[in-house]
Design an enzyme around this catalytic site. Structure first.
Site, PDB file in Angstrom:
ATOM      1  N   ARG A  58     -24.082  12.800  36.113  1.00 46.22           N
ATOM      2  CA  ARG A  58     -24.263  13.515  34.857  1.00 46.22           C
ATOM      3  C   ARG A  58     -23.345  14.745  34.737  1.00 46.22           C
ATOM      4  O   ARG A  58     -22.665  14.919  33.718  1.00 46.22           O
ATOM      5  CB  ARG A  58     -25.728  13.994  34.715  1.00 46.22           C
ATOM      6  CG  ARG A  58     -26.694  12.925  34.289  1.00 46.22           C
ATOM      7  CD  ARG A  58     -28.054  13.148  34.920  1.00 46.22           C
ATOM      8  NE  ARG A  58     -27.950  12.848  36.338  1.00 46.22           N
ATOM      9  CZ  ARG A  58     -28.164  11.624  36.846  1.00 46.22           C
ATOM     10  NH1 ARG A  58     -28.602  10.675  36.077  1.00 46.22           N
ATOM     11  NH2 ARG A  58     -27.979  11.376  38.126  1.00 46.22           N
ATOM     12  N   THR A  59     -23.361  15.606  35.735  1.00 47.81           N
ATOM     13  CA  THR A  59     -22.665  16.895  35.601  1.00 47.81           C
ATOM     14  C   THR A  59     -21.156  16.696  35.497  1.00 47.81           C
ATOM     15  O   THR A  59     -20.501  17.238  34.606  1.00 47.81           O
ATOM     16  CB  THR A  59     -23.006  17.805  36.800  1.00 47.81           C
ATOM     17  OG1 THR A  59     -24.418  17.793  36.980  1.00 47.81           O
ATOM     18  CG2 THR A  59     -22.539  19.223  36.569  1.00 47.81           C
ATOM     19  N   LYS A  86      -8.295  15.533  55.093  1.00 48.35           N
ATOM     20  CA  LYS A  86      -7.290  15.799  56.146  1.00 48.35           C
ATOM     21  C   LYS A  86      -7.533  17.149  56.805  1.00 48.35           C
ATOM     22  O   LYS A  86      -6.723  17.621  57.591  1.00 48.35           O
ATOM     23  CB  LYS A  86      -5.888  15.790  55.531  1.00 48.35           C
ATOM     24  CG  LYS A  86      -5.504  14.488  54.860  1.00 48.35           C
ATOM     25  CD  LYS A  86      -4.111  14.638  54.235  1.00 48.35           C
ATOM     26  CE  LYS A  86      -3.883  13.592  53.169  1.00 48.35           C
ATOM     27  NZ  LYS A  86      -2.792  13.983  52.247  1.00 48.35           N
ATOM     28  N   ARG A 108     -18.682  21.830  42.399  1.00 46.98           N
ATOM     29  CA  ARG A 108     -19.970  21.495  43.038  1.00 46.98           C
ATOM     30  C   ARG A 108     -19.715  21.411  44.532  1.00 46.98           C
ATOM     31  O   ARG A 108     -18.750  20.769  44.972  1.00 46.98           O
ATOM     32  CB  ARG A 108     -20.500  20.158  42.522  1.00 46.98           C
ATOM     33  CG  ARG A 108     -21.704  19.674  43.337  1.00 46.98           C
ATOM     34  CD  ARG A 108     -22.394  18.487  42.735  1.00 46.98           C
ATOM     35  NE  ARG A 108     -23.174  18.871  41.568  1.00 46.98           N
ATOM     36  CZ  ARG A 108     -24.029  18.044  40.948  1.00 46.98           C
ATOM     37  NH1 ARG A 108     -24.201  16.813  41.404  1.00 46.98           N
ATOM     38  NH2 ARG A 108     -24.710  18.450  39.904  1.00 46.98           N
ATOM     39  N   HIS A 136     -28.026  25.818  39.975  1.00 45.77           N
ATOM     40  CA  HIS A 136     -27.369  24.799  39.142  1.00 45.77           C
ATOM     41  C   HIS A 136     -27.501  25.321  37.703  1.00 45.77           C
ATOM     42  O   HIS A 136     -28.286  24.830  36.908  1.00 45.77           O
ATOM     43  CB  HIS A 136     -28.081  23.456  39.333  1.00 45.77           C
ATOM     44  CG  HIS A 136     -27.359  22.273  38.765  1.00 45.77           C
ATOM     45  ND1 HIS A 136     -26.271  22.366  37.928  1.00 45.77           N
ATOM     46  CD2 HIS A 136     -27.590  20.939  38.908  1.00 45.77           C
ATOM     47  CE1 HIS A 136     -25.866  21.144  37.597  1.00 45.77           C
ATOM     48  NE2 HIS A 136     -26.655  20.262  38.172  1.00 45.77           N
TER      49      HIS A 136
HETATM   50  N1   CP Z   1     -28.699  16.656  37.187  1.00 39.68           N
HETATM   51  C1   CP Z   1     -27.573  16.498  37.899  1.00 39.68           C
HETATM   52  O1   CP Z   1     -26.990  17.454  38.395  1.00 39.68           O
HETATM   53  O2   CP Z   1     -27.175  15.192  38.017  1.00 39.68           O
HETATM   54  P1   CP Z   1     -25.872  14.736  38.812  1.00 39.68           P
HETATM   55  O3   CP Z   1     -26.120  15.003  40.267  1.00 39.68           O
HETATM   56  O4   CP Z   1     -25.717  13.256  38.515  1.00 39.68           O
HETATM   57  O5   CP Z   1     -24.720  15.540  38.308  1.00 39.68           O
END
Ligand code: CP
Length: 307
Positions: A58-59, A86, A108, A136
């Protein structure tokens, strides 16, 4: 009002006025995604790097779509196909990306604080797309947008966040955001999944799902974060699900117009039964839709909306 920040690192550091600005801006972008040609020229000539060291559906996808709908050039880098394999460090990776002169870096990482480190090292705007079990922020913003869209307000609502609170960056960012916006936040889960002293964040704690969801307006279910647990902290998923799965029986304890939320990915039959995930109370896919608008808003406010 303008967003004067260089970076979006966490909800802890964002004011109520800034949250409202981001949500209002996101609402104005919803319409773009409903057009036949889903594109506006707002960020033409800007470059956004999505640097993902952890898996995401999603993100990452919604940041890429958000950038593209604003006409920015978006480039995805995942750890498995980068020179990280590497042995290149995060800082060297970031400095090399900085040398290519993008405008924003979305990161992330499994390490809490990785986006904060980058924000100090590079001149570009950094957006935290999830750092370990820390924050998040864009998830909490899209969650707050969905609550405001469906309920017309956040202040005064009772929100139960249920599951693996200890390992959940989604829970932490939502607790910061929802309490700032005036909601009453309840957290629930087995004792091993509730951080000690979490009451200091302004929440109430329950260890029974039924107690936590009684008369609430919103139930936010969380996935068990197996990948962040150092040791097995409950006997089996079946046992967890016996006590903490939201289903058609226990949901009747909440308000009649309760909203069921989940950041995804969901584990059907473990924290949420399929009929509830897909049923009339669920706004799980609305959350995903709003994720694109929130990320468009953030990109616009950080790298396009200053003049
Ligand atoms: N909610 C969320 O962060 O989903 P993803 O891990 O798929 O990005």
């Amino acid at each position: 009002m303008k967003l004067t920040k260089k970076d979006i690192l966490g909800i802890k550091d964002i004011s109520v006025e800034e949250i409202k600005l981001i949500l209002d801006t996101a609402e104005s972008f919803i319409e773009v995604s409903t057009r036949e040609i889903k594109k506006v020229p707002t960020l033409r000539g800007k470059t956004i790097i999505n640097l993902f060291f952890e898996a995401s559906t999603r993100t990452r996808t919604s940041f890429e779509i958000a950038g593209k709908r604003l006409s920015a050039d978006t480039i995805n880098i995942s750890a498995s196909t980068s020179s990280v394999v590497k042995g290149e460090t995060l800082i060297d990776t970031a400095r090399n990306i900085e040398a290519m002169n993008p405008d924003a870096i979305v990161i992330r990482h499994s390490a809490a604080g990785a986006p904060h480190l980058l924000a100090r090292m590079v001149k570009q705007s950094i957006i935290n797309a999830g750092d370990g079990a820390h924050e998040h922020p864009t998830q909490a913003l899209l969650d707050m947008m969905t609550i405001r869209e469906k309920k017309g307000r956040i202040a005064g609502l009772a929100v139960a966040i249920v599951g693996d609170i200890a390992h959940s960056r989604v829970a932490r960012s939502n607790i910061y955001g929802l309490t700032k916006m005036g909601a009453r936040v309840i957290v629930a889960g087995p004792a091993m999944m509730i951080p000690r002293d979490i009451e200091r964040m302004g929440v109430s704690v329950y260890h029974k799902l039924e107690d936590a969801i009684k008369d609430v307006d919103i139930i936010m279910m969380l996935r068990i974060q197996m990948e962040r647990q150092q040791q097995k902290i409950f006997p089996s998923l079946r046992e967890y699900s016996n006590y903490f799965c939201l289903n058609r029986n226990n949901i009747t304890l909440a308000k009649d117009d309760v909203l069921v939320m989940h950041p995804g990915p969901i584990n059907r039959g473990i924290e949420i039964s399929p009929d509830i995930a897909d049923g009339p109370y669920s706004v799980i896919l609305d959350q995903v839709t709003n994720g694109v608008a929130v990320r468009m808003a953030l990109l616009y406010l950080l790298i396009g909306g200053k003049s």
